[in-house]
Write a protein that holds these residues in place. Structure first.
Motif, PDB file in Angstrom:
ATOM      1  N   ALA A 299      39.922  51.401  24.994  1.00  0.00           N
ATOM      2  CA  ALA A 299      39.202  50.622  26.156  1.00  0.00           C
ATOM      3  C   ALA A 299      39.353  51.421  27.250  1.00  0.00           C
ATOM      4  N   MET A 300      38.735  51.049  28.245  1.00  0.00           N
ATOM      5  CA  MET A 300      38.990  51.445  29.586  1.00  0.00           C
ATOM      6  C   MET A 300      39.961  50.577  30.223  1.00  0.00           C
ATOM      7  N   TYR A 301      41.072  51.222  30.716  1.00  0.00           N
ATOM      8  CA  TYR A 301      42.090  50.428  31.350  1.00  0.00           C
ATOM      9  C   TYR A 301      42.196  50.479  32.922  1.00  0.00           C
ATOM     10  N   TYR A 302      42.225  49.300  33.571  1.00  0.00           N
ATOM     11  CA  TYR A 302      42.173  49.318  35.005  1.00  0.00           C
ATOM     12  C   TYR A 302      43.482  48.701  35.483  1.00  0.00           C
ATOM     13  N   CYS A 303      43.638  49.199  36.816  1.00  0.00           N
ATOM     14  CA  CYS A 303      44.674  48.582  37.547  1.00  0.00           C
ATOM     15  C   CYS A 303      44.269  47.809  38.415  1.00  0.00           C
ATOM     16  N   ALA A 304      45.259  46.559  38.674  1.00  0.00           N
ATOM     17  CA  ALA A 304      44.530  45.449  39.724  1.00  0.00           C
ATOM     18  C   ALA A 304      45.693  45.188  40.611  1.00  0.00           C
ATOM     19  N   ALA A 305      45.356  45.020  41.889  1.00  0.00           N
ATOM     20  CA  ALA A 305      46.274  44.470  43.045  1.00  0.00           C
ATOM     21  C   ALA A 305      45.880  43.324  43.292  1.00  0.00           C
ATOM     22  N   GLY A 306      46.908  42.269  43.958  1.00  0.00           N
ATOM     23  CA  GLY A 306      46.609  40.981  44.353  1.00  0.00           C
ATOM     24  C   GLY A 306      47.704  40.815  45.636  1.00  0.00           C
ATOM     25  N   ARG A 307      47.148  40.487  46.647  1.00  0.00           N
ATOM     26  CA  ARG A 307      48.387  40.072  47.747  1.00  0.00           C
ATOM     27  C   ARG A 307      48.503  38.739  47.585  1.00  0.00           C
ATOM     28  N   ARG A 308      49.247  38.350  46.594  1.00  0.00           N
ATOM     29  CA  ARG A 308      49.428  36.773  46.415  1.00  0.00           C
ATOM     30  C   ARG A 308      50.746  36.670  45.252  1.00  0.00           C
ATOM     31  N   ARG A 309      51.129  35.691  45.398  1.00  0.00           N
ATOM     32  CA  ARG A 309      52.339  35.272  44.412  1.00  0.00           C
ATOM     33  C   ARG A 309      51.684  35.205  43.054  1.00  0.00           C
ATOM     34  N   LEU A 310      52.307  36.021  42.236  1.00  0.00           N
ATOM     35  CA  LEU A 310      51.806  35.751  40.672  1.00  0.00           C
ATOM     36  C   LEU A 310      52.012  34.466  40.222  1.00  0.00           C
ATOM     37  N   TYR A 311      53.477  33.978  40.262  1.00  0.00           N
ATOM     38  CA  TYR A 311      53.838  32.964  39.347  1.00  0.00           C
ATOM     39  C   TYR A 311      52.922  31.734  39.693  1.00  0.00           C
ATOM     40  N   GLY A 312      52.300  31.046  38.766  1.00  0.00           N
ATOM     41  CA  GLY A 312      51.326  29.750  39.011  1.00  0.00           C
ATOM     42  C   GLY A 312      50.132  30.259  39.317  1.00  0.00           C
ATOM     43  N   GLY A 313      49.732  31.647  39.225  1.00  0.00           N
ATOM     44  CA  GLY A 313      48.340  32.112  39.544  1.00  0.00           C
ATOM     45  C   GLY A 313      47.581  32.371  38.594  1.00  0.00           C
ATOM     46  N   ASP A 314      46.283  32.280  38.664  1.00  0.00           N
ATOM     47  CA  ASP A 314      45.146  32.403  37.410  1.00  0.00           C
ATOM     48  C   ASP A 314      45.117  34.119  37.214  1.00  0.00           C
ATOM     49  N   TYR A 315      46.298  34.656  36.953  1.00  0.00           N
ATOM     50  CA  TYR A 315      46.230  36.252  37.073  1.00  0.00           C
ATOM     51  C   TYR A 315      45.583  36.455  35.903  1.00  0.00           C
ATOM     52  N   TRP A 316      45.075  35.846  34.818  1.00  0.00           N
ATOM     53  CA  TRP A 316      44.425  36.372  33.709  1.00  0.00           C
ATOM     54  C   TRP A 316      42.898  36.367  34.032  1.00  0.00           C
ATOM     55  N   SER A 317      42.504  35.723  35.276  1.00  0.00           N
ATOM     56  CA  SER A 317      41.147  35.895  35.570  1.00  0.00           C
ATOM     57  C   SER A 317      40.738  36.996  36.501  1.00  0.00           C
ATOM     58  N   PRO A 318      40.123  38.055  36.270  1.00  0.00           N
ATOM     59  CA  PRO A 318      39.440  39.368  37.210  1.00  0.00           C
ATOM     60  C   PRO A 318      39.063  38.664  38.314  1.00  0.00           C
ATOM     61  N   ASP A 319      38.739  37.615  38.740  1.00  0.00           N
ATOM     62  CA  ASP A 319      38.415  37.163  40.104  1.00  0.00           C
ATOM     63  C   ASP A 319      39.651  36.875  40.918  1.00  0.00           C
ATOM     64  N   TRP A 320      40.689  36.740  40.267  1.00  0.00           N
ATOM     65  CA  TRP A 320      41.996  36.422  41.045  1.00  0.00           C
ATOM     66  C   TRP A 320      42.551  37.724  41.892  1.00  0.00           C
ATOM     67  N   TRP A 321      42.056  38.886  41.402  1.00  0.00           N
ATOM     68  CA  TRP A 321      42.662  40.105  42.008  1.00  0.00           C
ATOM     69  C   TRP A 321      41.817  40.591  42.965  1.00  0.00           C
ATOM     70  N   ASN A 322      42.662  41.448  44.083  1.00  0.00           N
ATOM     71  CA  ASN A 322      41.748  41.725  45.240  1.00  0.00           C
ATOM     72  C   ASN A 322      41.209  43.227  45.051  1.00  0.00           C
ATOM     73  N   TYR A 323      41.858  44.068  44.443  1.00  0.00           N
ATOM     74  CA  TYR A 323      41.435  45.370  44.397  1.00  0.00           C
ATOM     75  C   TYR A 323      41.590  46.079  42.813  1.00  0.00           C
ATOM     76  N   TRP A 324      40.659  46.995  42.847  1.00  0.00           N
ATOM     77  CA  TRP A 324      40.667  47.728  41.391  1.00  0.00           C
ATOM     78  C   TRP A 324      40.790  49.061  41.490  1.00  0.00           C
ATOM     79  N   GLY A 325      41.374  49.815  40.484  1.00  0.00           N
ATOM     80  CA  GLY A 325      41.167  51.049  40.285  1.00  0.00           C
ATOM     81  C   GLY A 325      39.834  51.393  39.566  1.00  0.00           C
ATOM     82  N   GLN A 326      39.529  52.995  39.485  1.00  0.00           N
ATOM     83  CA  GLN A 326      38.330  53.097  38.637  1.00  0.00           C
ATOM     84  C   GLN A 326      38.490  53.231  37.344  1.00  0.00           C
ATOM     85  N   GLY A 327      39.758  52.992  36.733  1.00  0.00           N
ATOM     86  CA  GLY A 327      40.016  53.162  35.284  1.00  0.00           C
ATOM     87  C   GLY A 327      40.355  54.540  34.640  1.00  0.00           C
TER      88      GLY A 327
END
Length: 130
Positions: free
Chosen positions: A95-123
């Protein structure tokens, strides 16, 4: 604006290993450990799926069932870098592997949803041959 750059992908035989890296820049007044970080992947014709994620100070780490026991996520906050050590690779890991960053607390978050993350790399492409 946070920029994420992935590296380390390539072609490997089944059973082999790869180590992906993701370096963050443009953090301005933030620190790298202000961000939860994650790895996602997307195979052709499939939706983007979460692989693993890690909290800012590495207290919490989560893995999808498909990679648990084979992949290890880690981060070096001094170097603003995220890693994914991938062992015992299978053709279905291709697959193409992407890095993601989210300026928020991971615990309890909807982290498996791509929409939860703020920034993405190009892969970075990972191809596992059988």
């Amino acid at each position: 604006q946070v920029q994420l750059v992935e590296s380390g992908g390539g072609l490997v035989q089944a059973g082999g290993s790869l180590r992906l890296a993701c370096t963050a820049s443009g953090l301005t007044s933030d620190y790298f450990d202000d961000y939860a970080m994650g790895w996602f992947r997307q195979a052709p014709g499939k939706e983007r799926e979460g692989v693993s994620c890690i909290s800012g100070r590495s207290v919490f780490r989560y893995y999808s069932d498909s990679v648990k026991g084979r992949f290890t996520i880690s981060r070096d906050n001094a170097e603003n870098t995220l890693y994914l050590q991938m062992n015992s690779l299978k053709p279905e890991d291709t697959a193409m592997y992407y890095c993601a960053a989210g300026r928020r607390r991971l615990y309890g978050g909807d982290y498996w949803s791509p929409d939860w993350w703020n920034y993405w790399g190009q892969g970075t492409q990972v191809t596992v041959s059988s």
